[in-house]
Design a protein around this motif. Structure first.
Motif, short mmCIF file in Angstrom:
data_model
loop_
_atom_site.label_atom_id
_atom_site.label_comp_id
_atom_site.label_asym_id
_atom_site.label_seq_id
_atom_site.Cartn_x
_atom_site.Cartn_y
_atom_site.Cartn_z
N UNK A 155 -2.12 -6.95 -22.48
CA UNK A 155 -1.20 -7.53 -21.51
C UNK A 155 -1.94 -7.73 -20.19
N UNK A 156 -1.68 -8.86 -19.55
CA UNK A 156 -2.29 -9.12 -18.25
C UNK A 156 -1.42 -10.02 -17.41
N UNK A 157 -1.72 -10.07 -16.11
CA UNK A 157 -0.98 -10.90 -15.15
C UNK A 157 -1.93 -11.91 -14.53
N UNK A 158 -1.52 -13.17 -14.52
CA UNK A 158 -2.30 -14.20 -13.83
C UNK A 158 -1.83 -14.24 -12.38
N UNK A 159 -2.70 -14.00 -11.41
CA UNK A 159 -2.24 -13.83 -10.02
C UNK A 159 -1.72 -15.11 -9.37
N UNK A 160 -2.05 -16.27 -9.91
CA UNK A 160 -1.64 -17.52 -9.27
C UNK A 160 -0.51 -18.23 -10.01
N UNK A 161 -0.15 -17.75 -11.20
CA UNK A 161 0.98 -18.34 -11.93
C UNK A 161 2.27 -17.71 -11.40
N UNK A 162 3.29 -18.53 -11.22
CA UNK A 162 4.55 -17.99 -10.69
C UNK A 162 5.71 -18.87 -11.11
N UNK A 163 6.88 -18.28 -11.09
CA UNK A 163 8.13 -18.97 -11.40
C UNK A 163 9.13 -18.64 -10.29
N UNK A 164 9.98 -19.60 -9.97
CA UNK A 164 11.07 -19.31 -9.04
C UNK A 164 12.24 -18.71 -9.83
N UNK A 165 12.90 -17.72 -9.26
CA UNK A 165 14.07 -17.12 -9.90
C UNK A 165 15.17 -17.00 -8.87
N UNK A 166 16.29 -17.67 -9.12
CA UNK A 166 17.36 -17.75 -8.15
C UNK A 166 18.27 -16.53 -8.22
N UNK A 167 18.56 -15.98 -7.05
CA UNK A 167 19.46 -14.84 -6.94
C UNK A 167 20.86 -15.37 -6.72
N UNK A 168 21.74 -15.14 -7.71
CA UNK A 168 23.10 -15.66 -7.65
C UNK A 168 24.09 -14.59 -8.08
N UNK A 169 25.34 -14.80 -7.75
CA UNK A 169 26.41 -13.91 -8.22
C UNK A 169 26.69 -14.28 -9.67
N UNK A 170 26.41 -13.35 -10.59
CA UNK A 170 26.58 -13.61 -12.02
C UNK A 170 27.30 -12.45 -12.67
N UNK A 171 27.67 -12.65 -13.92
CA UNK A 171 28.31 -11.59 -14.69
C UNK A 171 27.24 -10.61 -15.14
#
Length: 283
Positions: free
Chosen positions: A227-243
């Motif tokens: 397992x590894x992490x690519x330091x420059x790859x990223x995704x946006x994740x929206x913070x919303x009111x959800x169930x």
């Protein structure tokens, strides 16, 4: 910035040049070996945004969506698998994994959104070149402010596993540098994985429903999955009111996860200590 392990050009179909001219990044040939798997639960706005962003930047990528919501929602640009209501994330991911026919798959949350600098091809390269079995990226939390203003906050959700007897401590950060990535034991739910390796370890534990993440990577660690992490790859994740599950049910499910791992206790990335459920005494 890393230079090694970055994607190489292998030739692109003519429509890829059209998207490039239009300001859209596409690497169709790089993603032919990849299937995105997504679980959705009564969040039509979120899954609609994600699918739209995938088709904008990666129009030919195969996408599978498992819907276990109470209200079925029609979607475009994806193959939909309708499951009984409230089956849980683990069961949905297992059902999707069974349908994957590519050597790699992408796990991504329904509240995520692709952007032009996501560097998905870099994650594919790390797995295709046999450097990693699971290659993860970073998550940037997005929150809408006044009018059109959006705050974007990088989140450190990758970490290491420190195992001492029957106690597990998750520590933020990475171990050492590889070629275009950093070694770690746990990455957020934005990663490319080798299909055969995840199938061999049994996928996700359906008993854990929506709290299967830590146990999945604990088993991956036991199976020797890299397992590894690519330091420059990223995704946006929206913070919303959800169930979302209540704190009580969430901690109960995490406690079951600790029991499944055969541990006396686990300390998560936020420093919270979770112990297995107490057995009720017979009357």
């Amino acid at each position: 910035m890393f230079k090694e392990g970055m994607p190489r050009s292998t030739g692109r179909p003519i429509y890829a040049f059209f998207f490039k001219f239009a300001g859209v990044t596409v690497a169709a040939s790089d993603l032919a070996k990849l299937t995105a798997i997504i679980r959705t639960f009564d969040r039509p706005r979120a899954i609609g945004r994600l699918l739209k962003s995938i088709r904008r930047y990666h129009p030919t990528m195969k996408v599978l969506v498992a819907d276990d919501g109470v209200e079925p929602t029609p979607y475009n640009n994806a193959e939909i698998l309708r499951l009984p209501s409230e089956k849980g994330q683990a069961a949905c991911l297992n059902a999707l994994l069974a349908r994957v026919r590519t050597p790699q798959f992408l796990v991504i949350n329904e509240q995520a959104e692709m952007h032009k600098a996501v560097q998905l091809e870099s994650l594919v390269d790390l797995v295709a070149n046999n450097q990693l079995d699971i290659a993860g990226g970073n998550v940037v939390t997005c929150r809408k402010r006044l009018w059109f203003f959006v705050s974007r906050t990088p989140q450190s959700k990758h970490g290491l596993m420190e195992i001492a007897g029957d106690r597990l401590t998750l520590l933020p950060g990475s171990r050492s540098q590889g070629s275009g990535f950093w070694w770690c034991d746990l990455v957020p739910s934005f990663y490319v994985a080798r299909t055969d390796r995840v199938r061999a370890m049994g996928g996700w534990d359906p008993e854990l429903r929506d709290d299967c993440h830590e146990e999945f990577f604990f088993r991956a660690h036991r199976h020797g999955i890299r397992v590894g992490i690519h330091p420059e790859a990223s995704i946006w994740e929206w913070s919303e009111v959800t169930k979302q599950p209540t704190d009580v049910s969430h901690r109960r499910d995490l406690a079951l996860s600790v029991a499944k791992m055969g541990l006396a206790e686990m300390t998560d990335l936020e420093g919270h200590t979770i112990r297995p459920p107490r057995l009720s005494r017979a009357a």
